[in-house]
Design an enzyme around this catalytic site. Sequence first.
Site, short mmCIF file in Angstrom:
data_model
loop_
_atom_site.label_atom_id
_atom_site.label_comp_id
_atom_site.label_asym_id
_atom_site.label_seq_id
_atom_site.Cartn_x
_atom_site.Cartn_y
_atom_site.Cartn_z
N ASP A 161 0.82 -1.21 0.00
CA ASP A 161 0.00 0.00 0.00
C ASP A 161 0.86 1.27 0.00
O ASP A 161 2.09 1.20 0.03
CB ASP A 161 -0.93 -0.06 1.22
CG ASP A 161 -2.27 0.59 0.98
OD1 ASP A 161 -2.41 1.35 0.01
OD2 ASP A 161 -3.20 0.33 1.78
N GLU A 194 -0.98 1.61 -5.24
CA GLU A 194 -0.57 3.01 -5.17
C GLU A 194 -1.68 3.92 -5.66
O GLU A 194 -1.49 5.12 -5.81
CB GLU A 194 0.74 3.12 -5.98
CG GLU A 194 1.41 4.43 -6.04
CD GLU A 194 0.98 5.20 -7.28
OE1 GLU A 194 1.45 6.32 -7.45
OE2 GLU A 194 0.15 4.69 -8.07
N TRP A 195 -2.87 3.31 -5.87
CA TRP A 195 -4.11 4.03 -6.16
C TRP A 195 -4.05 4.83 -7.47
O TRP A 195 -4.81 5.79 -7.65
CB TRP A 195 -4.50 4.98 -5.01
CG TRP A 195 -4.27 4.45 -3.65
CD1 TRP A 195 -4.52 3.16 -3.21
CD2 TRP A 195 -3.71 5.13 -2.52
NE1 TRP A 195 -4.16 3.03 -1.89
CE2 TRP A 195 -3.66 4.22 -1.45
CE3 TRP A 195 -3.26 6.43 -2.32
CZ2 TRP A 195 -3.17 4.57 -0.19
CZ3 TRP A 195 -2.78 6.79 -1.06
CH2 TRP A 195 -2.74 5.85 -0.02
N GLY A 196 -3.11 4.50 -8.35
CA GLY A 196 -3.07 5.18 -9.64
C GLY A 196 -2.50 6.59 -9.57
O GLY A 196 -2.55 7.33 -10.56
N ASP A 216 -9.96 3.71 -3.41
CA ASP A 216 -10.71 2.50 -3.01
C ASP A 216 -12.14 2.45 -3.55
O ASP A 216 -12.83 3.47 -3.63
CB ASP A 216 -10.79 2.43 -1.48
CG ASP A 216 -9.43 2.21 -0.85
OD1 ASP A 216 -8.42 2.18 -1.58
OD2 ASP A 216 -9.38 2.07 0.38
#
Length: 398
Positions: A161, A194-196, A216
């Site tokens: 994460d 890394e959530w883009g 998320d």
Amino acid sequence: MKIPLRMGPLSGRLLLFFYGAALAAFAAAPASALDDGQALTPPMGWNSWNKFGCDVNETVIRQAADAMADSGMQRAGYRYVLIDDCWQLSRDAGGNIQADPERFPSGIKALADYVHAKGLRFGLYSDAGDMTCQHRPGSRGYEERDARQYAAWGVDYLKYDWCHTEGVDARTAYKTMSDALRSSGRPVIFSVCEWGQHKPWLWAPELGHLWRTTRDITDCWNCPLKLLGWTNILDRQAGLENYAGPGRWNDPDMLEVGNGGMTTEEYRAHFSMWCMLAAPLIAGNDLTAMDAETRAILTNEEVIAVDQDPLGKQGRRVRSLFGLEVWSKELSGGRRAAALLNRSPWPLRIGTTWKELGLDAPRARVRDLWAKKDLGELPRGYETEVPAHGVVLLLVSP
Ligand code: GLA
């Protein structure tokens, strides 16, 4: 109310726009991939986060593994049992990561052994920063030590994460852990979470096997405020198609199917579209308490075969008009999967042509994968009524 969806000048322009975006993405596609022979089709499994959050313990994980084996999930292809955040509590004086002793009294190795004994694989979660998103110890500065520990425990999958990473360069941080995992000597699927934020599709294929493309997911169709429901996430996958392929997958986040915030129709559409995207299929519901409808969605083998097709092509949106969409996914054997997606609140007719799907064939055999029904050999195309917030998923074979 029935409104046939037909090609007009506007939809033609939209088509051009999507083809243009696809070409641009192709031009920027990365040359190299990790290429270690793992995750040749999108990983399938279960992760604790969407349902249990921080409320995890070894009983929850054992029961999830039992249920995966007994419910038909394992038979349908699900393999990985993944503990998300909150399994870890501290580091000992030597810097070794310690599981929460109250929640995991038997230790992580015993849990991994239990999962492996069922013929399943086991995974953990950590973070590239000093702390995880739930303020547990992160791996920054401990990458090699943690990777060695994971290998000794028998970890097969690591989700990594991006919380508490102020001042950290994303590519460097993920490379450090990727190298550490590789030098541990154990094959590990590396999930870049890394959530883009720093366009991971440009650099993560050579470091890991999948990368999150957005923030998320939330278990809702029309999410309030800035929360992302699956349809919002779907919209952000268009243009990323050419980055995906065997061993490297765009990850639009874990599934919400069965978590209670949507209707069965909406969950069927969510699952169908994740399969059209060649997305990792990581269930996020309570596997020990699945109703028959949830199980039928998650274990539909013909739909899963669309996701797991060995060509590894991510589907493309080929038309979008007033919430009525057509998506096409190239499959092995010259076939196509087609999703007719109705995002409107009314049942409406949606049609497509073989040409629009990318097939150069005058006739094609068509099967409705949710109805489990052969529709015959049809000339030119097919049109049908699609339920509100629903999908019709077709297998089209020339
Ligand atoms: C982030 C991730 C989620 C989940 C939580 C755990 O928000 O994106 O998938 O792992 O952290 O804290």
